[in-house]
Design a protein around this motif. Structure first.
Motif, mmCIF file in Angstrom:
data_model
loop_
_atom_site.group_PDB
_atom_site.id
_atom_site.type_symbol
_atom_site.label_atom_id
_atom_site.label_comp_id
_atom_site.label_asym_id
_atom_site.label_seq_id
_atom_site.Cartn_x
_atom_site.Cartn_y
_atom_site.Cartn_z
ATOM 1 N N GLN A 36 91.383 11.269 25.300
ATOM 2 C CA GLN A 36 90.688 10.115 25.869
ATOM 3 C C GLN A 36 91.601 8.893 25.898
ATOM 4 O O GLN A 36 91.629 8.144 26.877
ATOM 5 C CB GLN A 36 89.414 9.801 25.070
ATOM 6 N N HIS A 38 94.860 8.976 26.000
ATOM 7 C CA HIS A 38 95.876 9.262 27.012
ATOM 8 C C HIS A 38 95.327 8.996 28.412
ATOM 9 O O HIS A 38 96.005 8.389 29.249
ATOM 10 C CB HIS A 38 96.343 10.716 26.885
ATOM 11 N N ILE A 39 94.121 9.434 28.684
ATOM 12 C CA ILE A 39 93.514 9.221 29.997
ATOM 13 C C ILE A 39 93.335 7.739 30.274
ATOM 14 O O ILE A 39 93.669 7.253 31.364
ATOM 15 C CB ILE A 39 92.162 9.977 30.091
ATOM 16 N N SER A 40 92.845 6.979 29.301
ATOM 17 C CA SER A 40 92.648 5.542 29.527
ATOM 18 C C SER A 40 93.980 4.825 29.704
ATOM 19 O O SER A 40 94.097 3.918 30.537
ATOM 20 C CB SER A 40 91.843 4.914 28.383
ATOM 21 N N THR A 41 95.002 5.252 28.965
ATOM 22 C CA THR A 41 96.325 4.650 29.117
ATOM 23 C C THR A 41 96.886 4.949 30.504
ATOM 24 O O THR A 41 97.456 4.063 31.152
ATOM 25 C CB THR A 41 97.282 5.178 28.037
ATOM 26 N N MET A 42 96.727 6.168 30.971
ATOM 27 C CA MET A 42 97.216 6.524 32.304
ATOM 28 C C MET A 42 96.472 5.741 33.385
ATOM 29 O O MET A 42 97.074 5.323 34.377
ATOM 30 C CB MET A 42 97.071 8.036 32.538
ATOM 31 N N LYS A 43 95.176 5.516 33.202
ATOM 32 C CA LYS A 43 94.419 4.707 34.166
ATOM 33 C C LYS A 43 94.951 3.280 34.199
ATOM 34 O O LYS A 43 95.099 2.682 35.267
ATOM 35 C CB LYS A 43 92.931 4.709 33.820
ATOM 36 N N GLU A 44 95.235 2.720 33.027
ATOM 37 C CA GLU A 44 95.788 1.370 32.963
ATOM 38 C C GLU A 44 97.167 1.309 33.619
ATOM 39 O O GLU A 44 97.468 0.360 34.355
ATOM 40 C CB GLU A 44 95.878 0.900 31.509
ATOM 41 N N ASN A 46 98.311 3.261 35.984
ATOM 42 C CA ASN A 46 98.115 3.374 37.430
ATOM 43 C C ASN A 46 97.628 2.061 38.023
ATOM 44 O O ASN A 46 98.061 1.668 39.114
ATOM 45 C CB ASN A 46 97.149 4.499 37.761
ATOM 46 N N ALA A 47 96.725 1.374 37.324
ATOM 47 C CA ALA A 47 96.234 0.085 37.815
ATOM 48 C C ALA A 47 97.356 -0.943 37.865
ATOM 49 O O ALA A 47 97.466 -1.719 38.830
ATOM 50 C CB ALA A 47 95.084 -0.410 36.932
ATOM 51 N N ASP A 50 99.598 -0.132 40.783
ATOM 52 C CA ASP A 50 98.968 -0.574 42.030
ATOM 53 C C ASP A 50 99.109 -2.084 42.197
ATOM 54 O O ASP A 50 99.386 -2.567 43.295
ATOM 55 C CB ASP A 50 97.487 -0.186 42.055
#
Length: 126
Positions: A36, A38-44, A46-47, A50
């Motif tokens: 979880q 790791h997923i939240s870090t990857m989302k951040e 990616n943001a 962008d």
């Protein structure tokens, strides 16, 4: 005596089995938490990527619209000079670091320098 030893052996086997199950469950929970994070870090990440991409495109649009023609070396030089100025380096020290005349640095930084309003300060001083 034999029954006691057999009972203790069975009890130790049961406790070992329970310990293995609990350890396995705790490891799964910890693994899920790491996933979880790791997923939240990857989302951040990616943001942020962008946002950086959008800023780059915005800068490109502004440069095209204003008609400013700067080479990549000139852009890097200007960015470094502006960064030093924003970090409160003096114009003299920036010129010394970049080995260019102070007048060139002053000319480059003229649009970015804050213009102090002297009249407003004098009116409120009394």
């Amino acid at each position: 005596m034999e029954w006691t030893l057999a009972g203790l052996f069975v009890l130790s086997a049961v406790l070992l089995f329970i310990s293995i199950i609990k350890t396995s469950h705790a490891a799964k929970v910890e693994h899920n938490e790491v996933n979880q994070i790791h997923i939240s870090t990857m989302k951040e990440i990616n943001a942020i990527q962008d946002s950086i991409r959008n800023i780059g495109l915005d800068i490109e649009v502004v440069i095209k619209e204003t008609g400013i023609q700067l080479s990549s070396e000139e852009q890097v030089f200007m960015r470094e000079v502006l960064d030093l100025y924003k970090r409160n380096y003096s114009i003299e020290s920036i010129a010394g670091m970049k080995q260019v005349p102070e007048s060139q640095i002053e000319q480059m930084l003229a649009p970015y320098q804050n213009v102090a309003v002297e009249g407003g300060n004098a009116a409120h001083a009394n």
